[in-house]
Design a protein around this motif. Structure first.
Motif, short mmCIF file in Angstrom:
data_model
loop_
_atom_site.label_atom_id
_atom_site.label_comp_id
_atom_site.label_asym_id
_atom_site.label_seq_id
_atom_site.Cartn_x
_atom_site.Cartn_y
_atom_site.Cartn_z
N ARG B 82 0.74 -1.00 0.53
CA ARG B 82 -0.05 -0.15 0.45
C ARG B 82 1.04 1.30 0.25
O ARG B 82 1.43 1.42 1.36
N CYS B 87 -2.80 5.19 -3.87
CA CYS B 87 -3.44 4.82 -5.00
C CYS B 87 -2.81 3.44 -5.75
O CYS B 87 -2.00 3.38 -5.00
N PRO B 88 -3.97 2.99 -7.07
CA PRO B 88 -3.06 1.91 -7.46
C PRO B 88 -1.23 1.76 -7.76
O PRO B 88 -1.27 3.12 -8.36
N SER B 105 -4.01 -6.06 -2.65
CA SER B 105 -3.31 -4.52 -3.30
C SER B 105 -2.96 -4.94 -4.05
O SER B 105 -3.09 -5.37 -5.53
N GLU B 106 -3.83 -3.20 -4.53
CA GLU B 106 -3.89 -3.33 -5.90
C GLU B 106 -1.91 -2.27 -6.80
O GLU B 106 -1.73 -0.72 -6.89
N THR B 107 -0.97 -3.45 -6.99
CA THR B 107 -0.47 -3.61 -7.85
C THR B 107 -0.23 -3.76 -9.29
O THR B 107 -0.11 -5.39 -8.82
N SER B 108 0.51 -3.89 -10.19
CA SER B 108 0.23 -4.45 -11.45
C SER B 108 2.04 -3.99 -12.29
O SER B 108 2.66 -3.54 -11.92
N THR B 123 -6.50 4.50 -15.27
CA THR B 123 -7.30 4.23 -13.90
C THR B 123 -6.97 5.71 -13.38
O THR B 123 -7.86 5.61 -12.51
#
Lengths: 195, 195
Positions: B82, B87-88, B105-108, B123
Motif C-alpha cells: 500500500r 493509489c494503485p 494490493s492494487e499493484t500491477s 486508472t
C-alpha cells in the motif's frame, strides 16, 4: 573579510554551459526584461525582469574581486580587460597568456586556487570575492573556503554540457535553506554553506 | 486525462539517492516539522513544516496512479502493498516478482514504460499519474509525455549518488518558470514542461 561566493547560472539538470561551451540558453535572463541595469563596461547593458534587477545590481556592486579559471578567461578574452562587475580579476593559470598583464586592466595571474583566493581577498577587503568557474567552486567547497552558493536556476533541461558540481572529495556538504528570488526565465537561489 | 508528473526529492547537485541508495539526507523534510500529514498507510505519518504540508497534502490526495521501476519497488518491498498515496501502483518490470500480484494490493506489472503509462492513465482518469523513478522520468521526457516536473530541492551537496536527470535523447527541453514553495529543509519547485 568579505564573503567568498560562487555565483553561476545553471540549467535544472545541472549544467553551466552546453556541450559546445555555449551559454545562450542559460544567459537569456540577462536580456529578457524591461529594467535596464548598467554594468562597469559601457558596451554591456543588461535588460532584466524587475525581480532579477535587484539581484543583479546587488551582485554587480557588491563584488570586490572575481576569480576565474583560464578557460573562462580565454573564452571571454579576459572580458576585454574590464569585467562587467568593474572589479579586479584573478585568473588561476599556470602560464601567463601573451599580451598579459596589461597596464589598462586590473587582471592578475596566479598558479593555484589558494594563492588566487588570498590575493583576491586582500584586494576585496570587506566586499565579496566572487568565484565564477565550476572547477574552482568545487575546490573551494572541498577546502571549506566557500561561504555561499548563488545558483540562478534556468528552467531548461540541456541534457548534456559542462556540469556545475564535480566529484566531491568530502562527504555531504550541508547548506542553509536558500533565499529565493523569482525572476523571469530564472529562479535565483542563494545558499549559505554550513560548517 | 490527468497530468503526468514526475516528483522527486533532489540534492542541489542533482542526486535522488546517495551512493548506497540511501535517502536519509533527502527525505529529512518529511519529518522535520510540526504539522502532521497522514498518509494512506496508517503506519506512516509525516511531520512537516507548514509550507510543505500544503504541498504534500496536495501531492498525496491528487495522485490517481503511481508508476515506478523495479528497483524502487524492490527497495521499498512494494510499500508493503500500500503506497502512502493510497493509489494503485504500476511497476515497469520484465518479470513479475515472486508473491506478486497480491489480492490485497492494487499493484500491477508492465513490461515497458509506455504500456505502464497507458494502464496508469486508464486508472487515474482525471487525477495525476505520478512517476517516481529517474530513468522512467527521462524516458517520458524524451517521448514528450511528461507534463510537469516537481523537484523538491534539498539544501545539501551529496557529491555522488543516483542522478535525477540522465542522458537526454533530444535537444534542450524548455520549462515554464516554476511555482515555488519554500519549506523547511526543502524548496519545492513545480515546472510545467513546454511543448
Amino acid at each position: 573579510m568579505g564573503k567568498v561566493v560562487a555565483a553561476l547560472s545553471m540549467s535544472l539538470d545541472g549544467f553551466v554551459a552546453d556541450e559546445n561551451d555555449g551559454v545562450g540558453e542559460l544567459f537569456g535572463w540577462y536580456q529578457n526584461g524591461d529594467v535596464e541595469v548598467p554594468s562597469a563596461d559601457p558596451r554591456r547593458v543588461f535588460h532584466v525582469s524587475k525581480a532579477s534587477a535587484g539581484f543583479l545590481r546587488h551582485a554587480l556592486t557588491g563584488t570586490g574581486a572575481l576569480i576565474c579559471g583560464r578557460r573562462l578567461f580565454d573564452r571571454t578574452d579576459g572580458w576585454g580587460g574590464r569585467h562587467p562587475a568593474g572589479c579586479p580579476v584573478f585568473v588561476v593559470s599556470h602560464t601567463v597568456p601573451g599580451g598579459w598583464p596589461r597596464p589598462d586592466s586590473e587582471t592578475s595571474f596566479h598558479p593555484d586556487a589558494i594563492s588566487a583566493l588570498e590575493a583576491a581577498q586582500d584586494t576585496a577587503g570587506e566586499r565579496t570575492v566572487s568565484v565564477s568557474t565550476p572547477a574552482l567552486t568545487q575546490q573551494y567547497l572541498d577546502a571549506g573556503l566557500l561561504d555561499e552558493l548563488v545558483v540562478s536556476v534556468v528552467p531548461v533541461l540541456l541534457g548534456a554540457g559542462v556540469s556545475f558540481f564535480r566529484e566531491q572529495e568530502v562527504g555531504p556538504i550541508r547548506l542553509a535553506d536558500p533565499d529565493v528570488i523569482e525572476g523571469t526565465g530564472v529562479t535565483h537561489l542563494t545558499y549559505r554553506v554550513l560548517r
